[in-house]
Design an enzyme around this catalytic site. Structure first.
Site, PDB file in Angstrom:
ATOM      1  CG  LEU A 128      -1.881  -1.133   1.441  1.00 22.06           C
ATOM      2  CD1 LEU A 128      -2.580  -1.002   2.791  1.00 22.06           C
ATOM      3  CD2 LEU A 128      -2.896  -1.172   0.315  1.00 22.06           C
ATOM      4  CG  ASP A 129       0.345   4.456  -2.794  1.00 24.61           C
ATOM      5  OD1 ASP A 129       1.215   3.712  -3.297  1.00 24.61           O
ATOM      6  OD2 ASP A 129      -0.541   5.024  -3.457  1.00 24.61           O
ATOM      7  NE  ARG A 130       6.161   7.920   3.406  1.00 23.46           N
ATOM      8  CZ  ARG A 130       7.278   7.746   4.123  1.00 23.46           C
ATOM      9  NH1 ARG A 130       7.197   7.659   5.438  1.00 23.46           N
ATOM     10  NH2 ARG A 130       8.450   7.677   3.532  1.00 23.46           N
ATOM     11  CB  THR A 132      -3.123   3.776   1.129  1.00 27.64           C
ATOM     12  OG1 THR A 132      -3.172   4.712   0.043  1.00 27.64           O
ATOM     13  CG2 THR A 132      -4.359   2.899   1.091  1.00 27.64           C
TER      14      THR A 132
END
Length: 305
Positions: A128-130, A132
């Site tokens: 996951l993106d940082r 998110t």
């Protein structure tokens, strides 16, 4: 010289991948030179870098034993466990934490999951993106890593997100818009020549000029939800890269209001058979719940737990 016996975690893996895991600082050129000079042997026979290993085989290499990586350790902070057994670990990642470290010893889900003395360290099946939050799946064995990674690539596992978006979103819809990525700016954009990309959404509740929705990824492109929702005029609240900065500021959103809500497993076999048809959820995080409350959005709390 050193030798090691192939463990069950490395059964079926390529020899060069296993060597790079055991000797991460070994230069690629030095490893390939050893293969060319027939110095790498498997069960006494000449080995090839791309051959697949079998549990129990003995591998001989022309290097000394790999030193213990004293820099590898569990970093500060804990992980919220959703589910765990001997094969996998499902956690709820908080916003602001990397999925994997961006530098040696850096804080991340993977480094927090470090298991001292284990022959196999937890590996991320999804990332996951940082900023998110939500569900991440970590494999705890080589077999589960290969199985789950393959199923994730083949889209056999259903991934559902919660998103708080700008505007009064239609009740439900499908976004079918191909995407391309500009590596120099790390931005993704809709492009007729890009990779096919599909997103489904269903509105749960609206209020205060915002809508809370469930988003299902049919494909899994980088930044897909953020770009697709922006493409239809309903950007994710708090998204600086693809969203509406003015509204972000008015609403006081500190990060993209995007949360990996659930993951559902298909029919599984072997050690993972107990996961067949199971769904794991990460409850809506406090910052999203607070933003909903401030804007009069009242979703079904029982559903979101």
């Amino acid at each position: 010289m050193d030798r090691f016996v192939v463990s069950r975690h490395d059964d079926g893996r390529r020899l060069d991948k296993v060597i790079r895991k055991k000797w991460p600082s070994l230069p690629l050129g030095a490893m390939m030179k050893a293969f060319r000079k027939k110095q790498v042997r498997v069960d006494g026979a000449r080995a090839y870098f791309d051959q697949r290993l079998v549990e129990g085989q003995e591998v001989l290499v022309p290097w000394e034993s790999a030193p213990t990586d004293v820099g590898a350790k569990r970093t500060g902070g804990h992980l919220v466990t959703v589910y765990r057994d001997e094969s996998l670990w499902v956690v709820s990642k908080p916003a602001g934490l990397l999925s994997q470290p961006d530098r040696k010893g850096g804080d991340s889900v993977v480094t927090r999951a470090f298991l001292p003395g284990s022959s196999f360290q937890p590996q991320a099946v999804n990332r996951l993106d940082r900023n998110t939050s939500g569900i991440m799946v970590l494999a705890l064995t080589g077999e589960s890593l290969r199985d789950l990674s393959s199923r994730w690539r083949d889209r056999e596992m259903e991934k559902v997100y919660l998103a708080l978006v700008v505007g009064d979103l239609p009740e439900e819809g499908r976004i079918d818009a191909p995407l391309s990525k500009d590596g120099s700016s790390n931005k993704v954009f809709v492009d007729s020549k890009g990779q096919s990309s599909m997103t489904l959404y269903r509105r749960l509740a609206s209020g205060g000029g915002l809508s809370l929705c469930l988003v299902t990824l049919i494909t899994g492109r980088s930044h897909q939800i953020r770009v697709h929702m922006s493409h239809i005029g309903h950007p994710v609240l708090g998204d600086v890269k693809y969203g509406d900065r003015a509204i972000n500021g008015v609403k006081g959103a500190k990060r993209p209001m995007l949360h990996a809500f659930s993951v559902s497993f298909p029919e599984m076999s072997g050690d993972l058979s107990s996961l067949s048809s199971k769904t794991f959820r990460a409850p809506i995080p406090e910052d999203m719940a607070d933003m909903c409350s401030k804007n009069g959005i009242v979703p079904d709390r029982a559903f979101l737990r």
